[in-house]
Scaffold this active site. Sequence first.
Site, PDB file in Angstrom:
ATOM      1  N   ARG A  39       0.862  -1.167   0.000  1.00 14.58           N
ATOM      2  CA  ARG A  39       0.000   0.000   0.000  1.00 14.58           C
ATOM      3  C   ARG A  39       0.908   1.229   0.000  1.00 14.58           C
ATOM      4  O   ARG A  39       2.015   1.197   0.542  1.00 14.58           O
ATOM      5  CB  ARG A  39      -0.892   0.017   1.233  1.00 14.58           C
ATOM      6  CG  ARG A  39      -1.804  -1.212   1.374  1.00 14.58           C
ATOM      7  CD  ARG A  39      -2.622  -1.119   2.656  1.00 14.58           C
ATOM      8  NE  ARG A  39      -3.519  -2.278   2.808  1.00 14.58           N
ATOM      9  CZ  ARG A  39      -3.221  -3.370   3.512  1.00 14.58           C
ATOM     10  NH1 ARG A  39      -2.031  -3.456   4.116  1.00 14.58           N
ATOM     11  NH2 ARG A  39      -4.071  -4.373   3.601  1.00 14.58           N
ATOM     12  N   LYS A  64      -2.478  -1.270   7.903  1.00 13.71           N
ATOM     13  CA  LYS A  64      -3.892  -0.892   7.896  1.00 13.71           C
ATOM     14  C   LYS A  64      -4.684  -1.582   8.997  1.00 13.71           C
ATOM     15  O   LYS A  64      -5.575  -0.985   9.602  1.00 13.71           O
ATOM     16  CB  LYS A  64      -4.493  -1.218   6.524  1.00 13.71           C
ATOM     17  CG  LYS A  64      -5.955  -0.835   6.356  1.00 13.71           C
ATOM     18  CD  LYS A  64      -6.409  -1.136   4.946  1.00 13.71           C
ATOM     19  CE  LYS A  64      -7.873  -0.767   4.738  1.00 13.71           C
ATOM     20  NZ  LYS A  64      -8.319  -1.073   3.351  1.00 13.71           N
ATOM     21  N   HIS A 139      -2.586   2.790  -6.280  1.00 14.02           N
ATOM     22  CA  HIS A 139      -3.042   1.516  -5.716  1.00 14.02           C
ATOM     23  C   HIS A 139      -3.211   0.452  -6.787  1.00 14.02           C
ATOM     24  O   HIS A 139      -3.190  -0.746  -6.494  1.00 14.02           O
ATOM     25  CB  HIS A 139      -4.354   1.720  -4.962  1.00 14.02           C
ATOM     26  CG  HIS A 139      -4.636   0.684  -3.922  1.00 14.02           C
ATOM     27  ND1 HIS A 139      -3.858   0.530  -2.786  1.00 14.02           N
ATOM     28  CD2 HIS A 139      -5.591  -0.282  -3.848  1.00 14.02           C
ATOM     29  CE1 HIS A 139      -4.339  -0.460  -2.053  1.00 14.02           C
ATOM     30  NE2 HIS A 139      -5.394  -0.981  -2.681  1.00 14.02           N
ATOM     31  N   ARG A 142      -0.513  -2.157  -6.858  1.00 10.53           N
ATOM     32  CA  ARG A 142      -0.700  -3.263  -5.912  1.00 10.53           C
ATOM     33  C   ARG A 142      -1.648  -4.307  -6.501  1.00 10.53           C
ATOM     34  O   ARG A 142      -1.397  -5.512  -6.407  1.00 10.53           O
ATOM     35  CB  ARG A 142      -1.247  -2.709  -4.597  1.00 10.53           C
ATOM     36  CG  ARG A 142      -1.653  -3.744  -3.545  1.00 10.53           C
ATOM     37  CD  ARG A 142      -2.059  -3.011  -2.280  1.00 10.53           C
ATOM     38  NE  ARG A 142      -2.823  -3.810  -1.341  1.00 10.53           N
ATOM     39  CZ  ARG A 142      -2.305  -4.542  -0.365  1.00 10.53           C
ATOM     40  NH1 ARG A 142      -0.991  -4.600  -0.219  1.00 10.53           N
ATOM     41  NH2 ARG A 142      -3.068  -5.212   0.469  1.00 10.53           N
ATOM     42  N   HIS A 173      -3.723  -8.767   4.174  1.00 11.95           N
ATOM     43  CA  HIS A 173      -5.182  -8.727   4.247  1.00 11.95           C
ATOM     44  C   HIS A 173      -5.661  -9.295   5.584  1.00 11.95           C
ATOM     45  O   HIS A 173      -5.063 -10.232   6.114  1.00 11.95           O
ATOM     46  CB  HIS A 173      -5.807  -9.540   3.108  1.00 11.95           C
ATOM     47  CG  HIS A 173      -5.759  -8.833   1.796  1.00 11.95           C
ATOM     48  ND1 HIS A 173      -5.890  -9.497   0.586  1.00 11.95           N
ATOM     49  CD2 HIS A 173      -5.595  -7.523   1.479  1.00 11.95           C
ATOM     50  CE1 HIS A 173      -5.811  -8.625  -0.406  1.00 11.95           C
ATOM     51  NE2 HIS A 173      -5.627  -7.424   0.111  1.00 11.95           N
ATOM     52  N   TYR A 182      -9.344 -10.878  -5.967  1.00  8.28           N
ATOM     53  CA  TYR A 182      -8.486 -10.657  -7.115  1.00  8.28           C
ATOM     54  C   TYR A 182      -8.735 -11.671  -8.231  1.00  8.28           C
ATOM     55  O   TYR A 182      -8.419 -11.411  -9.388  1.00  8.28           O
ATOM     56  CB  TYR A 182      -7.011 -10.719  -6.696  1.00  8.28           C
ATOM     57  CG  TYR A 182      -6.569  -9.488  -5.951  1.00  8.28           C
ATOM     58  CD1 TYR A 182      -6.397  -8.272  -6.601  1.00  8.28           C
ATOM     59  CD2 TYR A 182      -6.331  -9.528  -4.584  1.00  8.28           C
ATOM     60  CE1 TYR A 182      -6.001  -7.137  -5.917  1.00  8.28           C
ATOM     61  CE2 TYR A 182      -5.936  -8.399  -3.884  1.00  8.28           C
ATOM     62  CZ  TYR A 182      -5.779  -7.204  -4.559  1.00  8.28           C
ATOM     63  OH  TYR A 182      -5.397  -6.079  -3.889  1.00  8.28           O
TER      64      TYR A 182
END
Length: 210
Positions: A39, A64, A139, A142, A173, A182
């Site tokens: 990120r 995050k 982003h 990524r 994640h 994804y």
Amino acid sequence: MLLQLLAQGLEDRKRPAIPSLTTVAYRTLFGLIAAAGLRLSEALKLTLGDVDLQGGMLTVRQTKFHKSRCLPLHASTVLELGLYRQARNRRHDVEERAPFFVSYDGGHLARRTVDNVFLRLQLRLGWRSRGDHPHPRIHDLRHTFAVRRVQLWRETGQSIDHAMFWLCTYLGHAKISDTYWYLSGIPELMDTIGARFERFAGIDGQGAAR
């Protein structure tokens, strides 16, 4: 190829808009995000102590979801980081807690400044968005990393189910479902998504519910 485009976009022989160290900093920053799937906030928070060039590892702290993780890096990525660090260390503080990507005054690069530089790159290089957003985003680097990684696993016959757990950990994640998202960006893997849904819904091969 990405690093070559970044260098092309950041350098102007007639009238340099960005000093040489800053050019290398942005080239390395965007290249690292693309190569390691970071990120932007994670990359900007890196300190010198977080980047282990000898071990080829990157420590991403308090991300995050308030987790930290260690990421192995490809040798080519380590080489680029080392070249940037040499240029950076000649001008700025070399303590382990000092920012890895530095601004003019030696502090962390500001996100707004980075976003502005990326916008200038888009215009200069003629990048166009291929998704739902009107313009390419940092982003997206990524996202491209994650999608390409899954494609490579599929091409080499890796178990996608097992590989997704590795990718989930690498990307930081909180939920494996966020990583499986994804798969929707890879048409070749839509059959995998369909098969997983059928198992979840209890549908057999003839389309009948079990």
